[in-house]
Write a protein that holds these residues in place. Sequence first.
Motif, short mmCIF file in Angstrom:
data_model
loop_
_atom_site.label_atom_id
_atom_site.label_comp_id
_atom_site.label_asym_id
_atom_site.label_seq_id
_atom_site.Cartn_x
_atom_site.Cartn_y
_atom_site.Cartn_z
N MET A 108 30.53 -89.06 11.11
CA MET A 108 30.96 -89.26 9.73
C MET A 108 32.32 -88.63 9.44
SD MET A 108 28.60 -91.01 8.13
CE MET A 108 28.89 -90.66 6.40
N THR A 109 32.59 -87.45 10.03
CA THR A 109 33.79 -86.71 9.64
C THR A 109 34.59 -86.18 10.83
OG1 THR A 109 32.45 -84.70 9.44
CG2 THR A 109 32.80 -86.00 7.43
N GLY A 110 34.35 -86.70 12.02
CA GLY A 110 35.08 -86.23 13.20
C GLY A 110 36.53 -86.69 13.17
N ARG A 111 37.42 -85.84 13.67
CA ARG A 111 38.84 -86.22 13.77
C ARG A 111 39.52 -85.35 14.81
NH1 ARG A 111 41.62 -83.88 8.15
NH2 ARG A 111 40.50 -81.90 8.14
N LEU A 112 40.64 -85.84 15.31
CA LEU A 112 41.45 -85.11 16.29
C LEU A 112 42.80 -84.79 15.66
CD1 LEU A 112 40.20 -87.27 19.18
CD2 LEU A 112 40.31 -84.79 19.38
N SER A 113 43.20 -83.52 15.79
CA SER A 113 44.42 -83.05 15.15
C SER A 113 45.29 -82.32 16.16
CB SER A 113 44.11 -82.10 13.99
OG SER A 113 43.16 -82.65 13.11
N THR A 114 46.57 -82.15 15.82
CA THR A 114 47.49 -81.32 16.58
C THR A 114 48.12 -80.31 15.62
OG1 THR A 114 49.44 -82.73 16.20
CG2 THR A 114 48.03 -83.28 18.10
N PRO A 115 48.79 -79.29 16.14
CA PRO A 115 49.43 -78.32 15.23
C PRO A 115 50.42 -78.96 14.27
CG PRO A 115 49.33 -77.44 17.46
CD PRO A 115 48.89 -78.87 17.55
N ASN A 116 51.01 -80.09 14.68
CA ASN A 116 52.02 -80.74 13.84
C ASN A 116 51.47 -81.89 13.00
OD1 ASN A 116 54.04 -79.08 14.97
ND2 ASN A 116 54.21 -80.44 16.73
N HIS A 117 50.21 -82.26 13.24
CA HIS A 117 49.67 -83.42 12.51
C HIS A 117 48.16 -83.31 12.36
CE1 HIS A 117 49.22 -87.35 10.87
NE2 HIS A 117 48.64 -87.86 11.95
N SER A 129 45.59 -76.65 7.26
CA SER A 129 45.61 -75.52 8.18
C SER A 129 45.18 -75.98 9.57
CB SER A 129 44.67 -74.41 7.69
OG SER A 129 43.32 -74.88 7.65
N TYR A 130 45.74 -75.32 10.60
CA TYR A 130 45.38 -75.69 11.97
C TYR A 130 44.93 -74.44 12.72
CZ TYR A 130 45.53 -77.49 16.68
OH TYR A 130 45.18 -77.86 17.96
N PRO A 131 43.87 -74.54 13.50
CA PRO A 131 42.96 -75.70 13.58
C PRO A 131 42.16 -75.85 12.30
CG PRO A 131 42.08 -73.87 14.85
CD PRO A 131 43.44 -73.44 14.40
N PRO A 132 41.79 -77.09 11.94
CA PRO A 132 41.04 -77.31 10.71
C PRO A 132 39.68 -76.61 10.75
CG PRO A 132 41.88 -79.38 11.59
CD PRO A 132 42.06 -78.34 12.65
N PRO A 133 39.07 -76.37 9.59
CA PRO A 133 37.71 -75.79 9.59
C PRO A 133 36.76 -76.67 10.39
CG PRO A 133 38.64 -75.79 7.37
CD PRO A 133 39.59 -76.58 8.23
N HIS A 134 35.76 -76.03 10.98
CA HIS A 134 34.74 -76.72 11.77
C HIS A 134 35.32 -77.37 13.03
CE1 HIS A 134 31.96 -76.17 8.40
NE2 HIS A 134 32.93 -76.61 7.62
N THR A 135 36.32 -76.69 13.61
CA THR A 135 36.84 -77.13 14.90
C THR A 135 35.86 -76.72 15.99
OG1 THR A 135 39.18 -77.14 14.30
CG2 THR A 135 38.66 -76.74 16.62
N HIS A 136 35.45 -77.68 16.82
CA HIS A 136 34.44 -77.42 17.85
C HIS A 136 35.03 -77.37 19.26
CE1 HIS A 136 31.72 -77.89 14.62
NE2 HIS A 136 31.74 -79.21 14.59
N LEU A 137 36.14 -78.06 19.49
CA LEU A 137 36.71 -78.10 20.83
C LEU A 137 38.23 -78.15 20.74
CD1 LEU A 137 35.94 -78.31 23.88
CD2 LEU A 137 36.23 -80.79 23.64
N ILE A 138 38.89 -77.32 21.55
CA ILE A 138 40.36 -77.30 21.61
C ILE A 138 40.78 -77.70 23.02
CG2 ILE A 138 42.43 -75.87 21.41
CD1 ILE A 138 40.84 -74.10 19.45
#
Length: 355
Positions: A108-117, A129-138
């Motif tokens: 429902m709410t999964g997403r992939l982010s980078t420090p710049n986006h 903010s990075y990493p976003p809240p509820h980050t599970h894997l880096i």
Amino acid sequence: MPELPEVEHYRQILLSLVSKGSKQQQKKSVQLEFGPPPLPTKRFPSQQTIRLINEGNYNITNVLRKGKVLCVVLEKRTGTTTDMATITEDADITGNEATILLTFHMGMTGRLSTPNHIPRLESLSAEFSYPPPHTHLIINSPNGQQACFSDPRRFGSVFVHSFSFDGQSTVDEECIPTFQELAPDALTASIQASNADIVSKLINQKKGIKAILLDQRQVISGVGNWVADEVLYRSTLHPDQSFLTVSEATKLLSEIQHVLSTAVKCLNDGEEFPEQWLFHCRWRGGGNSGTNSKDFYGKIICFVKSGGRSSAIVPSVQKKVARKVLAADIGATECKKKKKKNAIKTGTPAKKRKR
């Protein structure tokens, strides 16, 4: 919920982590790390599996997508092995596989982010903010790039699969376990609007068209709730319409291609979706039946239940047509009527019915 356009955007983000150069030239490997607790206890790699990937000296060589599922291809650098004595029962791999597949289901709410986006999701409040809240894997790439998988509602999943080439030279969607259960990718399949195979599966179906589009295993994969509403609106089809004609199915497939390709381009370019789209209006009032939302042209938007989901429709243009016969039979009947009408105009006597 992330749908095909958003997931394709995530794929583009992950492509920045792909290692360059040959295996012999690569001196560092990808490193995975868990985010802060709480972490998902199911549908997620164990700490042992993550350790084996890190110690196995793997690098990202490709990122593939089918429907709403992503697959990161990890290939082992040459001349590295893992001590088998360190492997426990909860590991999904040994760390000695030549290729490992890491597949992401966004839920429902999964997403992939980078420090710049940090991609924006309608279902989540703006978060920068990075990493976003509820980050599970880096994921840390040897080229210095980083990305993270976050999922506040924790319905998403990450699976690890060992891969055997079996004579194949590269990894493609046909050999990825999580891809095999999906119908053809909606963006790829709709590139040719006259795709006869897809059209044939859309016509003459008793089930409502939206339910068909949402079923990721039936005809195409990647279409979710907002995309389905958008393409049906543009095709002037009611979500519960059944027994589509060939012309309706062909038009629908063309609109699927247009909406998906346009949405992907907008997301990659950092632009808003076209202002005429229903997308901008369907979120007002949270999809409640009592809202008075209007589309770009001032027509009233209503919300109905279709395919098990809340569906935004414009009743003045999306009217359900009652059909008790197959669309093919409708076409044949219309053809007969036209021939009879032309015969009357030209004075040609109609054939007498045999006794």
